[in-house]
Design an enzyme around this catalytic site. Structure first.
Site, PDB file in Angstrom:
ATOM      1  N   SER A  62     -25.648 120.111  28.203  1.00  0.00           N
ATOM      2  CA  SER A  62     -24.282 120.053  27.688  1.00  0.00           C
ATOM      3  C   SER A  62     -23.302 120.802  28.586  1.00  0.00           C
ATOM      4  O   SER A  62     -23.089 120.438  29.729  1.00  0.00           O
ATOM      5  CB  SER A  62     -24.246 120.584  26.252  1.00  0.00           C
ATOM      6  OG  SER A  62     -23.001 120.374  25.641  1.00  0.00           O
ATOM      7  N   ASP A 117     -16.941 117.696  28.209  1.00  0.00           N
ATOM      8  CA  ASP A 117     -17.989 118.616  28.638  1.00  0.00           C
ATOM      9  C   ASP A 117     -19.038 117.812  29.399  1.00  0.00           C
ATOM     10  O   ASP A 117     -18.885 116.611  29.620  1.00  0.00           O
ATOM     11  CB  ASP A 117     -18.591 119.375  27.451  1.00  0.00           C
ATOM     12  CG  ASP A 117     -19.337 118.477  26.487  1.00  0.00           C
ATOM     13  OD1 ASP A 117     -19.075 117.266  26.461  1.00  0.00           O
ATOM     14  OD2 ASP A 117     -20.201 118.994  25.739  1.00  0.00           O
TER      15      ASP A 117
END
Length: 437
Positions: free
Chosen positions: A95, A232
């Site tokens: 992530s 992200d």
């Protein structure tokens, strides 16, 4: 072998905390617990990704599961494919973490994140596995077409509407959205400038994306764009920048979309779901628009659980995880981006104006206090001071004190009409905790 799920899958330093044999074993355990004839498998572009994808393929094949490879793709591609084909999915990604970390997050058949019971079963199966030895390399199925299917589905969520004329700058974080996000927005008619869209395996999230929006903020102002979007690394969340270069976070994005859906009669029960970290100004803003707010503990899994239990349609987190539950099964940065832009186009107003009208953010101060002993004992010792601060703030502010779920910390957060009041509330409690540990 022991691996533990955190708030969003399993994550750690690549080749150290998370090794190739560990990922092979994890895949075997996941195949056994989640079942299905096949499992969708994607990855973000960090340099350790190919090794861990190959390890997942070996483990899945060993468990009798056919790996479907979508290649480098946003996490929501995996979730969407799992939902459409009713099979489990796995995403190799850390992530928003730096490139040297990696991880794996899973979706059950139907594209939903694992329940606590499923995670516990997977951990138990993993712990019970013996030495797997050397596993054979299978021939996975190329399913890069699932990325195209995902883009077609995203376009369909606008009901034929387009984004013609919107001037947007997109920061792809050198991550999984680097190719798909600019293409999607351009196909819908937006004028797109993309930043940080050249992943090299090591530059993911590096001074870019939703973890560092400084270059995006500067570019929006310098180029006179209407707004900016920052993803992200795996593109399951997004934050925005208005035309003045000011950040528009998840609270504002959720609020803008909630008000728009409320006005169109599409917000189920006129209710939105957020976590305890959502700013008090959001609650006040929603009340002013006749929208009820349901609050959950931190974590998008908790938001999703409340949405599913009550069949509500919208919720999310300040961090930019937004779940359009009537459309998707999980948080999706690209979906959130086009839904937000759709509101901008239909309303004919600037993002700054809509963010201002949605809520007034109260100053928020957060401190983390290291604890050496029991967090429960420290919380008990601070009880009288917590009660005093809460009484002093009253309805003008808010205090949140909670032990961290992942570190030996107590998090102290206060919101107040002024920064000075919030600072004073937090500092007093920090001293009490330090004295008690």
């Amino acid at each position: 072998m022991t691996l533990r799920f955190g708030t969003d899958g399993i994550r750690g330093r690549a080749y150290d905390e998370l090794t190739v044999p560990a990922v092979e074993a994890l895949a075997v355990a996941a195949g056994t617990v989640l079942g299905g004839p096949a499992m969708v498998l994607g990855a973000d572009p960090r340099e350790s990704g190919p090794d861990f994808v190959a390890a997942m393929c070996r483990g899945l094949a060993h468990a009798g599961i056919e790996p479907w490879l979508v290649g480098v793709a946003p996490t929501p591609v995996v979730a969407h494919a799992a939902a459409v084909h009713d099979i489990p999915g796995a995403m190799v990604s850390a992530s928003h973490n730096p490139y040297h970390d990696n991880g794996v997050k899973f979706f059950a058949a139907g594209g939903r994140k694992l329940t606590d019971a499923q995670q516990a079963a997977l951990e138990a199966e993993l712990a019970a596995l013996g030495d797997l030895g050397e596993l054979a390399d299978p021939t996975p199925v190329d399913r890069t077409d699932l990325g195209r299917d995902y883009l077609d589905w995203l376009r369909s969520t606008l009901g034929g509407r387009r984004l013609d004329g919107v001037d947007v700058i997109v920061d792809c974080a050198n991550g999984a959205a680097s190719e798909l996000a600019p293409r999607l927005l351009a196909d819908l008619g937006a004028r797109v400038t993309s930043l940080h869209d050249q992943p090299d395996g090591r530059n993911i999230n590096d001074r870019s994306g939703s973890t560092d929006m400084s270059s995006l903020r500067a570019a929006v102002v310098e180029q006179g764009a209407q707004l900016g979007l920052a993803f992200d690394g795996d593109a399951d969340r997004v934050l925005a920048v208005d035309e003045r270069g000011q950040m528009v976070d998840g609270d504002h994005i959720i609020g803008i979309c909630a008000i728009d859906r409320h006005r169109r009669g599409e917000l189920v029960d006129d209710t939105v779901v957020v976590t305890v970290m959502t700013n008090l100004g959001f609650h006040q803003g929603m009340a002013a628009h006749g929208i009820a707010v349901h609050q959950t503990p931190v974590g998008d899994r908790n938001v999703l659980e409340a949405l599913e239990k009550n069949q509500w349609s919208l919720g999310g987190e300040q961090s930019g995880h937004v779940i359009f539950h009537d459309i998707a099964t999980t948080g999706d940065g690209l979906l959130t981006a086009i839904q937000l832009l759709d509101v901008v186009v239909r309303r004919g107003r600037s993002l700054a104006e809509m963010a201002r009208d949605t809520m007034t953010r109260l100053p928020q101060v957060l401190r983390n206090v290291q604890v050496s002993g029991s967090a429960d004992d420290a919380m008990a010792a601070a009880g009288p001071e917590i009660a005093r601060v809460e009484a002093a703030l009253g309805s003008r502010g808010r205090l949140l004190v909670r032990p961290s779920g992942t570190e030996p910390l107590i998090r102290v957060m206060a919101e107040a009409p002024t920064e000075a009041e919030a600072e004073a509330a937090v500092d007093g409690l920090v001293e009490v905790f330090r004295a008690a540990t």
